[in-house]
Design a protein around this motif. Structure first.
Motif, PDB file in Angstrom:
ATOM      1  N   PRO A  80       0.809  -1.342   0.087  1.00 51.89           N
ATOM      2  CA  PRO A  80       0.118  -0.100   0.100  1.00 51.89           C
ATOM      3  C   PRO A  80       0.711   1.153  -0.005  1.00 51.89           C
ATOM      4  CG  PRO A  80      -0.759  -1.537   1.670  1.00 51.89           C
ATOM      5  CD  PRO A  80       0.461  -1.979   1.260  1.00 51.89           C
ATOM      6  N   PRO A  81       0.457   2.302  -0.554  1.00 50.76           N
ATOM      7  CA  PRO A  81       1.039   3.573  -0.500  1.00 50.76           C
ATOM      8  C   PRO A  81       1.299   3.917   0.900  1.00 50.76           C
ATOM      9  CG  PRO A  81      -0.946   3.677  -1.934  1.00 50.76           C
ATOM     10  CD  PRO A  81      -1.118   2.453  -1.298  1.00 50.76           C
ATOM     11  N   GLY A  82       2.493   4.467   1.047  1.00 51.32           N
ATOM     12  CA  GLY A  82       2.981   5.120   2.381  1.00 51.32           C
ATOM     13  C   GLY A  82       3.790   3.895   3.344  1.00 51.32           C
ATOM     14  N   PHE A  83       3.789   2.664   2.994  1.00 51.98           N
ATOM     15  CA  PHE A  83       4.500   1.829   3.492  1.00 51.98           C
ATOM     16  C   PHE A  83       5.939   1.841   3.179  1.00 51.98           C
ATOM     17  CE2 PHE A  83       0.659   0.321   4.632  1.00 51.98           C
ATOM     18  CZ  PHE A  83       0.565  -0.816   5.409  1.00 51.98           C
ATOM     19  N   PRO A  84       6.921   1.708   4.024  1.00 56.96           N
ATOM     20  CA  PRO A  84       8.288   1.972   3.635  1.00 56.96           C
ATOM     21  C   PRO A  84       8.683   0.667   2.714  1.00 56.96           C
ATOM     22  CG  PRO A  84       7.932   2.313   6.144  1.00 56.96           C
ATOM     23  CD  PRO A  84       6.763   1.685   5.304  1.00 56.96           C
ATOM     24  N   THR A  85       9.963   1.019   1.965  1.00 57.51           N
ATOM     25  CA  THR A  85      10.259  -0.178   1.250  1.00 57.51           C
ATOM     26  C   THR A  85      11.501  -0.700   1.512  1.00 57.51           C
ATOM     27  OG1 THR A  85      10.845   1.259  -0.555  1.00 57.51           O
ATOM     28  CG2 THR A  85       8.721   0.295  -0.777  1.00 57.51           C
ATOM     29  N   GLU A 118      13.131 -16.056  -5.036  1.00 57.95           N
ATOM     30  CA  GLU A 118      12.616 -14.833  -4.220  1.00 57.95           C
ATOM     31  C   GLU A 118      12.044 -15.334  -2.939  1.00 57.95           C
ATOM     32  OE1 GLU A 118      10.204 -12.965  -7.392  1.00 57.95           O
ATOM     33  OE2 GLU A 118       8.336 -13.938  -6.267  1.00 57.95           O
ATOM     34  N   VAL A 119      11.850 -14.226  -1.985  1.00 61.08           N
ATOM     35  CA  VAL A 119      11.084 -14.536  -0.702  1.00 61.08           C
ATOM     36  C   VAL A 119      10.149 -13.384  -0.852  1.00 61.08           C
ATOM     37  CG1 VAL A 119      11.535 -14.170   1.537  1.00 61.08           C
ATOM     38  CG2 VAL A 119      13.251 -15.389   0.378  1.00 61.08           C
ATOM     39  N   THR A 120       8.850 -13.832  -0.624  1.00 56.46           N
ATOM     40  CA  THR A 120       7.595 -12.813  -0.374  1.00 56.46           C
ATOM     41  C   THR A 120       7.478 -12.646   1.181  1.00 56.46           C
ATOM     42  OG1 THR A 120       6.758 -13.670  -2.562  1.00 56.46           O
ATOM     43  CG2 THR A 120       5.405 -12.197  -0.892  1.00 56.46           C
ATOM     44  N   VAL A 121       7.426 -11.373   1.492  1.00 53.67           N
ATOM     45  CA  VAL A 121       7.126 -10.854   2.790  1.00 53.67           C
ATOM     46  C   VAL A 121       5.901 -10.001   2.540  1.00 53.67           C
ATOM     47  CG1 VAL A 121       7.847  -9.653   4.897  1.00 53.67           C
ATOM     48  CG2 VAL A 121       9.535 -11.176   3.623  1.00 53.67           C
ATOM     49  N   HIS A 122       4.866 -10.523   3.557  1.00 54.69           N
ATOM     50  CA  HIS A 122       3.623  -9.653   3.654  1.00 54.69           C
ATOM     51  C   HIS A 122       3.541  -8.883   4.896  1.00 54.69           C
ATOM     52  CE1 HIS A 122      -0.405  -9.200   2.540  1.00 54.69           C
ATOM     53  NE2 HIS A 122      -0.812  -9.142   3.633  1.00 54.69           N
ATOM     54  N   VAL A 123       3.351  -7.446   4.558  1.00 54.13           N
ATOM     55  CA  VAL A 123       3.427  -6.404   5.695  1.00 54.13           C
ATOM     56  C   VAL A 123       1.983  -6.219   5.958  1.00 54.13           C
ATOM     57  CG1 VAL A 123       4.176  -4.320   6.557  1.00 54.13           C
ATOM     58  CG2 VAL A 123       5.623  -5.459   5.059  1.00 54.13           C
ATOM     59  N   LEU A 124       1.480  -6.165   7.023  1.00 54.44           N
ATOM     60  CA  LEU A 124       0.130  -5.988   7.385  1.00 54.44           C
ATOM     61  C   LEU A 124      -0.200  -4.966   8.418  1.00 54.44           C
ATOM     62  CD1 LEU A 124      -2.773  -7.148   7.295  1.00 54.44           C
ATOM     63  CD2 LEU A 124      -2.464  -8.603   8.807  1.00 54.44           C
ATOM     64  N   GLN A 125      -1.168  -3.995   8.157  1.00 53.02           N
ATOM     65  CA  GLN A 125      -1.505  -2.929   9.260  1.00 53.02           C
ATOM     66  C   GLN A 125      -2.984  -3.321   9.659  1.00 53.02           C
ATOM     67  OE1 GLN A 125      -1.156   1.161   8.278  1.00 53.02           O
ATOM     68  NE2 GLN A 125      -2.770   1.755   9.356  1.00 53.02           N
ATOM     69  N   THR A 126      -3.071  -3.549  10.947  1.00 57.40           N
ATOM     70  CA  THR A 126      -4.441  -3.995  11.507  1.00 57.40           C
ATOM     71  C   THR A 126      -4.996  -3.115  12.226  1.00 57.40           C
ATOM     72  OG1 THR A 126      -3.498  -6.389  11.371  1.00 57.40           O
ATOM     73  CG2 THR A 126      -5.639  -6.230  12.582  1.00 57.40           C
ATOM     74  N   THR A 127      -6.282  -2.817  12.185  1.00 60.59           N
ATOM     75  CA  THR A 127      -6.998  -1.887  13.122  1.00 60.59           C
ATOM     76  C   THR A 127      -7.481  -2.711  14.265  1.00 60.59           C
ATOM     77  OG1 THR A 127      -7.814  -0.668  11.370  1.00 60.59           O
ATOM     78  CG2 THR A 127      -9.350  -0.480  13.334  1.00 60.59           C
ATOM     79  N   THR A 152      21.255 -14.513  -2.827  1.00 59.70           N
ATOM     80  CA  THR A 152      21.177 -13.833  -3.808  1.00 59.70           C
ATOM     81  C   THR A 152      19.666 -13.533  -4.130  1.00 59.70           C
ATOM     82  OG1 THR A 152      21.531 -15.464  -5.484  1.00 59.70           O
ATOM     83  CG2 THR A 152      23.265 -14.276  -4.821  1.00 59.70           C
ATOM     84  N   ARG A 153      18.748 -14.356  -3.544  1.00 54.80           N
ATOM     85  CA  ARG A 153      17.366 -14.161  -3.707  1.00 54.80           C
ATOM     86  C   ARG A 153      16.855 -12.673  -3.649  1.00 54.80           C
ATOM     87  NH1 ARG A 153      14.527 -18.696  -0.353  1.00 54.80           N
ATOM     88  NH2 ARG A 153      15.830 -17.888   1.257  1.00 54.80           N
ATOM     89  N   ARG A 154      15.741 -12.483  -4.365  1.00 52.73           N
ATOM     90  CA  ARG A 154      15.078 -11.069  -4.404  1.00 52.73           C
ATOM     91  C   ARG A 154      14.258 -11.234  -3.221  1.00 52.73           C
ATOM     92  NH1 ARG A 154      14.457  -7.751  -8.159  1.00 52.73           N
ATOM     93  NH2 ARG A 154      12.151  -7.978  -8.119  1.00 52.73           N
ATOM     94  N   VAL A 155      13.590 -10.169  -2.820  1.00 54.51           N
ATOM     95  CA  VAL A 155      12.893  -9.879  -1.709  1.00 54.51           C
ATOM     96  C   VAL A 155      11.436  -9.187  -2.359  1.00 54.51           C
ATOM     97  CG1 VAL A 155      12.078  -8.954   0.570  1.00 54.51           C
ATOM     98  CG2 VAL A 155      14.375  -9.923   0.045  1.00 54.51           C
ATOM     99  N   VAL A 156      10.305  -9.899  -2.278  1.00 55.08           N
ATOM    100  CA  VAL A 156       8.956  -9.179  -2.777  1.00 55.08           C
ATOM    101  C   VAL A 156       8.250  -8.778  -1.575  1.00 55.08           C
ATOM    102  CG1 VAL A 156       7.038  -9.560  -3.909  1.00 55.08           C
ATOM    103  CG2 VAL A 156       9.084 -10.595  -4.769  1.00 55.08           C
ATOM    104  N   LEU A 157       7.950  -7.388  -1.494  1.00 57.39           N
ATOM    105  CA  LEU A 157       7.108  -6.858  -0.261  1.00 57.39           C
ATOM    106  C   LEU A 157       5.579  -6.803  -0.822  1.00 57.39           C
ATOM    107  CD1 LEU A 157       9.593  -4.284   0.877  1.00 57.39           C
ATOM    108  CD2 LEU A 157       8.990  -6.252   1.828  1.00 57.39           C
ATOM    109  N   THR A 158       4.700  -7.435  -0.263  1.00 56.04           N
ATOM    110  CA  THR A 158       3.233  -7.233  -0.382  1.00 56.04           C
ATOM    111  C   THR A 158       2.613  -6.677   0.761  1.00 56.04           C
ATOM    112  OG1 THR A 158       2.725  -9.366   0.120  1.00 56.04           O
ATOM    113  CG2 THR A 158       3.030  -9.102  -1.993  1.00 56.04           C
ATOM    114  N   GLY A 159       1.520  -6.289   0.952  1.00 57.61           N
ATOM    115  CA  GLY A 159       1.247  -5.869   1.914  1.00 57.61           C
ATOM    116  C   GLY A 159      -0.396  -5.421   2.185  1.00 57.61           C
ATOM    117  N   GLU A 160      -1.089  -5.008   3.152  1.00 56.19           N
ATOM    118  CA  GLU A 160      -2.639  -4.673   3.393  1.00 56.19           C
ATOM    119  C   GLU A 160      -2.948  -3.784   4.452  1.00 56.19           C
ATOM    120  OE1 GLU A 160      -5.549  -7.755   3.646  1.00 56.19           O
ATOM    121  OE2 GLU A 160      -3.869  -9.085   3.863  1.00 56.19           O
TER     122      GLU A 160
END
Length: 162
Positions: A80-85, A118-127, A152-160
């Motif tokens: 999401p916009p505003g999340f640090p990368t 690659e490694v996928t990391v999911h970042v979550l902001q919960t109310t 040497t793997r890439r890191v993919v960031l996802t979030g919600e």
């Protein structure tokens, strides 16, 4: 002797109070139209330096004892916009990211997929509450553990935001 009615005394008392207030103070002189107005800059009197700018958490440095991952190895897919990368490592199997939290929200991160590329990391902001909530915004450091060394793997960031 008979006392004066209150309705007659009140206007007289108000008049005396106004007269005393008018005589007791002086008003400042009008501004000189030839003098430009001053603007507060935060600089010390007579100085030209500017106040320090706080670090931008969206471009912050990694925490002490960690190493920032080269940004070319990070893809922010669906973050999401505003999340640090920014991504960092603490040893070969620990990845770190900054979450976004505050008032009535918490941040968490988890590894959702690990492949040879690659490694996928999911970042979550919960109310956590409907309020009332304070309006501060924090970027807490979050770390996850990998099953194998990052290498040497890439890191993919996802979030919600929930």
């Amino acid at each position: 002797m008979r006392a004066a009615p209150l309705s007659l005394l009140f206007p007289a008392l108000v008049g005396v109070a106004l007269l005393l207030a008018a005589c007791g103070g002086t008003s400042p002189p009008p501004p000189d139209p030839s003098t430009p107005p001053t603007v507060a800059t935060g600089a010390p009197p007579g100085g030209t330096s500017t106040p320090p700018v706080p670090p931008d958490p969206l471009t912050a440095d990694p925490p002490d004892g960690t190493t920032a991952l080269d940004p070319s190895r990070v893809e922010a897919r669906g973050l999401p916009p505003g999340f640090p990368t920014l991504v960092w490592t603490r040893g070969p199997r620990t990845l770190g990211v900054y979450g976004r939290a505050g008032g009535c929200t918490e941040a968490s991160a988890q590894v959702v997929e690990q492949t040879a590329q690659e490694v996928t990391v999911h970042v979550l902001q919960t109310t956590t509450s409907t309020g009332p909530c304070t309006r501060e915004l924090r970027y807490p450091p979050l770390e996850v553990t990998l099953a194998q060394d990052l290498g040497t793997r890439r890191v993919v960031l996802t979030g919600e935001v929930r």
